[in-house]
Design a protein around this motif. Sequence first.
Motif, PDB file in Angstrom:
ATOM      1  N   ALA A  62      15.494  15.188  -9.444  1.00 22.26           N
ATOM      2  CA  ALA A  62      16.185  13.898  -9.518  1.00 22.26           C
ATOM      3  C   ALA A  62      15.636  12.937  -8.467  1.00 22.26           C
ATOM      4  CB  ALA A  62      17.692  14.093  -9.333  1.00 22.26           C
ATOM      5  N   TYR A  63      15.417  13.456  -7.270  1.00 21.46           N
ATOM      6  CA  TYR A  63      14.911  12.593  -6.195  1.00 21.46           C
ATOM      7  C   TYR A  63      13.462  12.186  -6.465  1.00 21.46           C
ATOM      8  CZ  TYR A  63      14.545  10.714  -1.454  1.00 21.46           C
ATOM      9  OH  TYR A  63      14.401   9.872  -0.376  1.00 21.46           O
ATOM     10  N   ALA A  64      12.657  13.126  -6.949  1.00 23.47           N
ATOM     11  CA  ALA A  64      11.262  12.812  -7.267  1.00 23.47           C
ATOM     12  C   ALA A  64      11.176  11.737  -8.341  1.00 23.47           C
ATOM     13  CB  ALA A  64      10.527  14.067  -7.726  1.00 23.47           C
ATOM     14  N   SER A  65      12.028  11.853  -9.366  1.00 21.91           N
ATOM     15  CA  SER A  65      12.047  10.857 -10.433  1.00 21.91           C
ATOM     16  C   SER A  65      12.468   9.496  -9.897  1.00 21.91           C
ATOM     17  CB  SER A  65      12.996  11.309 -11.547  1.00 21.91           C
ATOM     18  OG  SER A  65      13.082  10.337 -12.559  1.00 21.91           O
ATOM     19  N   SER A  66      13.467   9.479  -9.015  1.00 21.63           N
ATOM     20  CA  SER A  66      13.919   8.219  -8.434  1.00 21.63           C
ATOM     21  C   SER A  66      12.832   7.590  -7.571  1.00 21.63           C
ATOM     22  CB  SER A  66      15.182   8.451  -7.595  1.00 21.63           C
ATOM     23  OG  SER A  66      16.268   8.828  -8.410  1.00 21.63           O
ATOM     24  N   ALA A  67      12.141   8.419  -6.808  1.00 21.17           N
ATOM     25  CA  ALA A  67      11.063   7.901  -5.960  1.00 21.17           C
ATOM     26  C   ALA A  67       9.951   7.298  -6.799  1.00 21.17           C
ATOM     27  CB  ALA A  67      10.515   9.019  -5.075  1.00 21.17           C
ATOM     28  N   LYS A  68       9.579   7.988  -7.868  1.00 27.66           N
ATOM     29  CA  LYS A  68       8.522   7.474  -8.738  1.00 27.66           C
ATOM     30  C   LYS A  68       8.906   6.130  -9.331  1.00 27.66           C
ATOM     31  CE  LYS A  68       5.378   8.973 -12.403  1.00 27.66           C
ATOM     32  NZ  LYS A  68       5.043  10.056 -13.347  1.00 27.66           N
ATOM     33  N   GLY A  69      10.198   5.916  -9.556  1.00 27.17           N
ATOM     34  CA  GLY A  69      10.701   4.642 -10.063  1.00 27.17           C
ATOM     35  C   GLY A  69      11.081   3.675  -8.968  1.00 27.17           C
ATOM     36  N   MET A  70      10.592   3.929  -7.731  1.00 26.76           N
ATOM     37  CA  MET A  70      10.836   3.055  -6.575  1.00 26.76           C
ATOM     38  C   MET A  70      12.319   2.963  -6.233  1.00 26.76           C
ATOM     39  SD  MET A  70       7.804   2.212  -5.793  1.00 26.76           S
ATOM     40  CE  MET A  70       6.178   2.112  -6.546  1.00 26.76           C
ATOM     41  N   PHE A  71      13.115   3.973  -6.643  1.00 21.76           N
ATOM     42  CA  PHE A  71      14.555   4.023  -6.380  1.00 21.76           C
ATOM     43  C   PHE A  71      15.308   2.875  -7.043  1.00 21.76           C
ATOM     44  CE2 PHE A  71      12.537   6.361  -2.905  1.00 21.76           C
ATOM     45  CZ  PHE A  71      13.174   7.585  -3.044  1.00 21.76           C
ATOM     46  N   LEU A  72      14.707   2.322  -8.066  1.00 22.78           N
ATOM     47  CA  LEU A  72      15.366   1.324  -8.904  1.00 22.78           C
ATOM     48  C   LEU A  72      16.039   2.056 -10.064  1.00 22.78           C
ATOM     49  CD1 LEU A  72      12.403  -1.224  -9.004  1.00 22.78           C
ATOM     50  CD2 LEU A  72      14.610  -1.611  -7.878  1.00 22.78           C
ATOM     51  N   PRO A  73      16.910   1.377 -10.827  1.00 21.67           N
ATOM     52  CA  PRO A  73      17.448   2.015 -12.030  1.00 21.67           C
ATOM     53  C   PRO A  73      16.316   2.550 -12.908  1.00 21.67           C
ATOM     54  CG  PRO A  73      18.617  -0.015 -11.594  1.00 21.67           C
ATOM     55  CD  PRO A  73      17.487   0.035 -10.605  1.00 21.67           C
ATOM     56  N   LYS A  74      16.576   3.607 -13.605  1.00 20.87           N
ATOM     57  CA  LYS A  74      15.540   4.325 -14.350  1.00 20.87           C
ATOM     58  C   LYS A  74      14.776   3.406 -15.304  1.00 20.87           C
ATOM     59  CE  LYS A  74      14.851   8.854 -16.484  1.00 20.87           C
ATOM     60  NZ  LYS A  74      15.521  10.049 -17.033  1.00 20.87           N
ATOM     61  N   TYR A  75      13.477   3.530 -15.286  1.00 22.69           N
ATOM     62  CA  TYR A  75      12.508   2.827 -16.131  1.00 22.69           C
ATOM     63  C   TYR A  75      12.245   1.373 -15.712  1.00 22.69           C
ATOM     64  CZ  TYR A  75      13.388   6.813 -19.191  1.00 22.69           C
ATOM     65  OH  TYR A  75      13.542   8.085 -19.693  1.00 22.69           O
ATOM     66  N   ASP A  85       0.843  -1.196   0.000  1.00 21.66           N
ATOM     67  CA  ASP A  85       0.000   0.000   0.000  1.00 21.66           C
ATOM     68  C   ASP A  85       0.878   1.245   0.000  1.00 21.66           C
ATOM     69  OD1 ASP A  85      -2.193   1.653   0.117  1.00 21.66           O
ATOM     70  OD2 ASP A  85      -2.586   1.324   2.246  1.00 21.66           O
ATOM     71  N   PHE A  86       1.905   1.233   0.819  1.00 25.03           N
ATOM     72  CA  PHE A  86       2.805   2.384   0.907  1.00 25.03           C
ATOM     73  C   PHE A  86       3.507   2.655  -0.418  1.00 25.03           C
ATOM     74  CE2 PHE A  86       7.294   3.595   1.409  1.00 25.03           C
ATOM     75  CZ  PHE A  86       7.127   4.911   1.820  1.00 25.03           C
ATOM     76  N   VAL A  87       4.135   1.640  -1.001  1.00 27.47           N
ATOM     77  CA  VAL A  87       4.933   1.884  -2.208  1.00 27.47           C
ATOM     78  C   VAL A  87       4.054   2.249  -3.402  1.00 27.47           C
ATOM     79  CG1 VAL A  87       6.864   0.443  -1.470  1.00 27.47           C
ATOM     80  CG2 VAL A  87       5.041  -0.574  -2.832  1.00 27.47           C
ATOM     81  N   ARG A  88       2.840   1.681  -3.467  1.00 28.85           N
ATOM     82  CA  ARG A  88       1.961   2.018  -4.589  1.00 28.85           C
ATOM     83  C   ARG A  88       1.491   3.473  -4.492  1.00 28.85           C
ATOM     84  NH1 ARG A  88      -2.016  -0.142  -8.176  1.00 28.85           N
ATOM     85  NH2 ARG A  88      -0.688  -1.965  -8.370  1.00 28.85           N
ATOM     86  N   HIS A  89       1.108   3.897  -3.287  1.00 28.08           N
ATOM     87  CA  HIS A  89       0.523   5.237  -3.175  1.00 28.08           C
ATOM     88  C   HIS A  89       1.555   6.342  -3.021  1.00 28.08           C
ATOM     89  CE1 HIS A  89      -2.410   8.335  -2.247  1.00 28.08           C
ATOM     90  NE2 HIS A  89      -1.600   8.722  -1.276  1.00 28.08           N
ATOM     91  N   TRP A  90       2.514   6.166  -2.091  1.00 22.98           N
ATOM     92  CA  TRP A  90       3.420   7.279  -1.787  1.00 22.98           C
ATOM     93  C   TRP A  90       4.540   7.431  -2.814  1.00 22.98           C
ATOM     94  CZ3 TRP A  90       1.962  11.196   0.971  1.00 22.98           C
ATOM     95  CH2 TRP A  90       1.004  11.037   1.969  1.00 22.98           C
ATOM     96  N   PRO A  91       5.580   6.589  -2.808  1.00 20.47           N
ATOM     97  CA  PRO A  91       6.621   6.800  -3.837  1.00 20.47           C
ATOM     98  C   PRO A  91       6.104   6.589  -5.254  1.00 20.47           C
ATOM     99  CG  PRO A  91       7.025   4.770  -2.631  1.00 20.47           C
ATOM    100  CD  PRO A  91       5.927   5.488  -1.901  1.00 20.47           C
ATOM    101  N   GLY A  92       5.155   5.657  -5.422  1.00 17.64           N
ATOM    102  CA  GLY A  92       4.693   5.334  -6.769  1.00 17.64           C
ATOM    103  C   GLY A  92       3.733   6.332  -7.366  1.00 17.64           C
TER     104      GLY A  92
END
Length: 710
Positions: A640-653, A603-610
């Motif tokens: 940069a941090y917002a983009s990383s968070a949206k990608g769950m802090f995984l490598p881009k895409y 629930d956390f990862v889908r709503h907040w960082p995702g």
Amino acid sequence: MAASDSMSVQTARNLIRTAPSGREFEVLRLVSQLANQNTQASNARELLLRILDKVEAFAPYGKAVNSLLRTVGLFPYVSTDDLSLPDLIAYEAHRPLDFNRGDIVFHEIQAKVYRRLMSGENVILSAPTSFGKSLVLDALIASNKFRNIAVVLPTLALIDETRRRLSEFRDMYRVITHPSQALGERNLLIMTQERILDLPEMPELDLFMIDEFYKLDISRSDVDRGILLNQALLRLSKTGANFYLAGPNIHALSDSLPQDFTASFIATNFATVASDVTLLPTPERGTEFEALSELCETLDGPTLVYCSSPNRARAAAKYLLESGVGEPVTALRPATKWLGENFHPDWLLCKTLAQGIGIHHGKMPRAVAQYQVGAFNDGALKFLICTSTLIEGVNTSAKNVVVFDHKLNRKNLDFFTYSNIKGRSGRMMRHFVGNVYLFRAAPEENLPTVDVPLYTQGADTPTSLLIQLNDDELKPTSRNRIEEFRNQHHVPLETLRENNGVDPQLQINLAKYVKENIRLVGADLSWRGWPTYDNLKACCKLIADFLHPIRGRTHGVVSASQLTLKINMLASSGGDITELINRELASPYETPDPDEAVERTLDFVRHWPGFAFPRLLMTTQSVVNPILVSNGFPRCDYSAYASSAKGMFLPKYISDVEEYGLPAQLAMKIVGSRGSFDSIDQLLQRLARSRRTDLSKFESDLFHSFTKFL
């Protein structure tokens, strides 16, 4: 002779259900009488669908059944072997142009919608779930008449389902599902409303479709997403393209729509499957799960069980498992093993899947949810316990639908939502008759009138939508409502507009606070690149206090401090969900069981960082930057941090391939943790070229399915 003088429709239903002996002709005579009465055509179609479900009993009357199918417009079910020349001509007239996907023939109303769209008319279609709205779109694409087409879908899950279905047109169009993908000469955009708004460049569209168009009415959908869908409609409409809006049955569109919103509104009850509805005895308080278990033991065929929330879905699945419902499914063992290794072996889903019981709700990782829908449609899963996230749009092949809960968002189901759930029973060309089981009486029949606030601009239209409109698009009352935002000096009007879907007053309140406390918060807010813990905490506090209030447990967090902690933990782990779950279990403040820990984490990862955190972090940046600069602090840059968070802090895409049905964990295994990609297309090509031989059976199956539709 009137139909009621010979046999009632209900009597005919009962006779067909029990495979009538000696009264087949009498039933067909009733159908013939009904078919020739405009007000009774739907009853005639329903009885014919029931006859098709018991076709062996009516075998001696095959020619008569075939003729009646043609009379009521059910051309997809007609056999051409017994058609007369006039009937054969009518049959061929319902075949779409240049469509090579099998032997496709439209039913009567599908053909009507198709012809109007092909002739350049706009169409708003209100029809039952089983109507076949998507097939009309497919035929329009196949016609090759339209150079650029956009399809707007309500969820990311529907993007992949639609992309796979439309992959046959890859030779005709560049299929684009992500805003970062470059446009081609001819484009087929398949996107959510958020992605339509994020597109850096909109091609010159010839046609656009909005699926589940009723979500334009913010009273019938999530307000924030409804606002964004209205903004997407505004952007699409400005291209001048023809449009096709499709959705479930509604009563009408609002009378206050403007005259330039011109379209053929086609409302029909034309269905291609029939439903048997059974109202079950209301169970005594505390025994509803027992009643559900007893019902499921008696059901034959794939079964959806609707629950009002993820917690209710989990509780229902757990009870069915403990009651012995279902049976071991050998084919699903590789999946349960993989889920246990990558999430937690004691996650409830690992246990229920092994018994042929799936759990589908909005917290599920997208690839896992898609896998379950596929397993259900293929027959590996007999039961799929779900919430509205599955009911609203995703295609399934359910024979039975059990409406276990009669609530949605803590409100009683209205007739519109109930009809949508009910419509998931049966499947064209697969289950002619579906079964619906109710634990409460159906709501009173009362279909809604859909409002489009972009145009009607009523008193309840959010200012976050009105502020996006130009002066000439605003009504006088709306212009007055947003005048205060134009006259204030805390946040530039352009900034308020850039922050799509965020209430402008909340942005102004945030700006006022930062101005008044700049000496206290300025140093912690003026960071760039990667934040310190104090930097992150300062931003999370602003988000939680002003833009997204946290009340109680809100998507896995209870305070701004906990939001900071969990975002930082996810970043520190490099996006390792398993580590986050284990840390949740090890928390000294709470002792959730493994299943609860997994669900909270998902629930956390889908709503907040995702979803929410990156958007609101960038909103915060746009609001505070001018204040920082004017007070002598360095400019901040959170991108940069917002983009990383949206990608769950995984490598881009990497996280984006979840919506293609490939779990992020598997993508990481294939490309390695050091994979670096300039675009999602580059990542997809890299994955497609992989020749990894160390994948498990489950991983190999997922990977094969993934590459098949690229």
